[in-house]
Design an enzyme around this catalytic site. Structure first.
Site, PDB file in Angstrom:
ATOM      1  N   GLU A  71     -55.306 -27.273  14.402  1.00  0.00           N
ATOM      2  CA  GLU A  71     -56.060 -26.501  14.156  1.00  0.00           C
ATOM      3  C   GLU A  71     -57.255 -26.121  15.653  1.00  0.00           C
ATOM      4  O   GLU A  71     -57.711 -24.815  15.467  1.00  0.00           O
ATOM      5  CB  GLU A  71     -56.969 -27.239  13.383  1.00  0.00           C
ATOM      6  CG  GLU A  71     -56.107 -27.261  12.181  1.00  0.00           C
ATOM      7  CD  GLU A  71     -55.078 -27.978  12.125  1.00  0.00           C
ATOM      8  OE1 GLU A  71     -53.682 -28.231  11.199  1.00  0.00           O
ATOM      9  OE2 GLU A  71     -54.515 -28.968  13.409  1.00  0.00           O
ATOM     10  N   HIS A  93     -56.194 -33.429   1.070  1.00  0.00           N
ATOM     11  CA  HIS A  93     -56.107 -31.989   0.785  1.00  0.00           C
ATOM     12  C   HIS A  93     -56.741 -31.528  -0.711  1.00  0.00           C
ATOM     13  O   HIS A  93     -56.473 -31.185  -1.248  1.00  0.00           O
ATOM     14  CB  HIS A  93     -54.646 -31.948   0.028  1.00  0.00           C
ATOM     15  CG  HIS A  93     -53.710 -32.133   0.933  1.00  0.00           C
ATOM     16  ND1 HIS A  93     -53.214 -33.467   1.679  1.00  0.00           N
ATOM     17  CD2 HIS A  93     -52.955 -31.173   2.227  1.00  0.00           C
ATOM     18  CE1 HIS A  93     -52.207 -33.740   2.774  1.00  0.00           C
ATOM     19  NE2 HIS A  93     -52.398 -32.320   2.999  1.00  0.00           N
TER      20      HIS A  93
END
Length: 368
Positions: free
Chosen positions: A102, A172
Site C-alpha cells: 500500500e 476489514h
C-alpha cells in the site's frame, strides 16, 4: 512477512468468492433509501454503487488520456469488482495490478500525479491504508504547500472500501475518515449511494488536491438507484439536506445516512416530530454553514458514525456546533458511534450505531 501476504491473499479470495452472499445477508442493520434527486437532466440507468463507481472511472479513462487505474487485483476487476472490464477496454498499460504494498501504491500515485497524470489508486480495504499513511499525509497532502505552489499531486484519488459489511471483523470493517481529516491538503469524501458516488468520484478525479474516497462496501450491491448516464459532478465540501424538520438535526455520512433516515421516519410515526437529516458527504472540508444553520433552527443535534467514539469525526462536529450554536441549543450534542474497541466479528450487531441506538439517543435529546 510471507505469512502476512499469504493471509491477505486468502482473505481477499474468500471475500471475492462470497461477496454477493455477504452483501445480501448482512444488510439488515439499515434500510436503503434511494436518492430521488437527479443532479442533471437526461437519461438514467439503474445502477448499484459498484456499477456507478465503475461508470465514473470508465468516463474518466475515456475522456482523460492521462488517467491510470491501479491497485491490488484491479486488473480482473478488484475484490469488489469496481474495475470490472476496464482493463479489457483500456489496456494493461492504463489499468493494472500492483504488488501487495500500500505504501508503494500511494507513492506511485503521488509520482504519477506530480508528473501531471490522473492517478486512480485503489487500496483493497481501507483498513490496509495505514501503511500508506505517511505517503498520503506527509507527501500528498503537503506537496503543494511544500513547494510554494510550484507543483502538486492534485491528480491523485485514492479509493478504499470502508465500514462494516457483516463478516470482516477487526481487519476489514474500519472507518478511518477521522485520521485523514487531520491532514490539511487532503479532501476526504464518503458517498451514500450510486448517484452520490458517481458525482463525488468524478469531482474528486478533477480536483486539484489529492482526495481520499472512502466507499462503504456494504452499499456496493445493497444500493441501487436511477443514475444519470452522462457525466456530472457533485461539489466537494457541500452537505445535502435530505429531509427537512424542526425537532432535531441528524447528521451522518455513508451507510449511517440511511440509518438516520429511518430514525427520522420512525420518529415521525411514533413521536409525531419532524427531524432534519443531513448527509455530510465531504469530511474534509465539511459544510459548517449547512450544519450550523440547521442546528440553529432545530436546537438539537445528533451525530452518528461507525468509527469509535473517541476522536471520531463526530467530535469535530460537536465542538463546532457547541461553539457556533451554543445559544440556540436545547440539549448537549449527542453522538452515537462505534465503541472504543477493536471492531468485533460475531458481536458486530452490538457495535454498530443502528436505528434503535440512534432512536434512543434522539428520545433523550428531546426529553433533556
Amino acid at each position: 512477512m510471507n505469512g502476512i501476504v499469504q493471509q491477505k491473499i486468502f482473505v481477499s479470495r474468500y471475500l471475492f468468492k462470497n461477496v454477493n452472499h455477504f452483501m445480501k445477508r448482512m444488510s439488515s442493520h439499515f434500510t436503503f433509501f434511494p436518492d430521488e434527486h437527479r443532479p442533471i437532466e437526461g437519461d438514467t440507468t439503474k445502477m448499484n454503487m459498484m456499477q456507478a463507481i465503475n461508470n465514473a472511472m470508465d468516463i474518466t479513462l475515456k475522456t482523460d488520456s492521462s488517467a491510470v487505474l491501479f491497485g491490488e487485483d484491479v486488473a480482473f476487476g478488484g475484490v469488489f469488482r469496481c474495475a470490472l472490464g476496464l482493463q479489457e477496454k483500456y489496456g494493461n498499460d492504463r489499468v493494472f495490478n500492483t504488488p501487495l504494498c500500500e505504501q508503494g501504491i500511494a507513492g506511485f500515485g503521488i509520482g504519477l500525479a506530480t508528473a501531471g497524470a490522473t492517478a486512480i489508486a485503489e487500496i483493497q480495504f481501507a483498513d490496509y491504508i495505514f501503511p500508506a499513511f505517511d505517503q498520503l499525509v506527509n507527501e500528498a497532502a503537503k506537496c503543494r504547500y511544500r513547494s510554494g505552489g510550484q507543483f502538486d499531486c492534485g491528480g491523485l484519488t485514492v479509493r478504499a472500501p470502508c465500514g462494516a459489511v457483516g463478516h470482516g471483523g477487526l481487519y476489514h470493517s474500519q472507518s478511518p475518515e477521522a485520521f485523514f481529516s487531520h491532514a490539511p491538503g487532503l479532501k476526504v469524501v464518503v458517498p451514500r449511494g450510486p448517484i452520490s458516488a458517481k458525482g463525488l468520484l468524478l469531482s474528486c478525479l478533477k480536483e486539484r488536491d489529492p482526495c481520499v474516497f472512502l466507499e462503504p462496501k456494504i452499499l456496493y450491491r445493497a444500493a441501487a438507484e436511477e443514475v444519470p448516464t452522462d457525466s456530472y459532478e457533485i461539489p466537494l465540501g457541500k452537505a445535502q439536506v435530505l429531509r427537512e424538520g424542526d425537532a432535531a438535526t441528524l447528521i451522518g455520512w455513508g451507510t449511517q445516512v440511511h440509518v438516520l433516515l429511518e430514525v427520522a421516519q420512525k420518529a415521525q410515526e411514533t413521536l409525531g416530530i419532524s427531524c432534519e437529516v443531513i448527509d455530510l458527504m465531504s469530511i474534509l472540508p465539511w459544510d459548517e454553514e449547512t450544519v450550523c444553520n440547521s442546528v440553529k433552527k432545530t436546537g438539537r443535534c445528533l451525530v452518528a458514525h461507525e468509527a469509535p467514539l473517541t476522536s471520531g469525526f463526530g467530535a469535530e462536529l460537536a465542538a463546532t456546533v457547541q461553539s457556533e450554536c451554543f445559544l440556540h441549543l436545547e440539549a448537549p450534542v449527542a453522538r452515537v458511534t462505534g465503541w472504543d474497541a477493536p471492531f468485533p466479528h460475531v458481536f458486530e450487531p452490538f457495535y454498530l450505531p443502528d436505528k434503535m441506538r440512534c432512536l434512543s439517543a434522539l428520545e433523550k435529546l428531546l426529553n433533556y
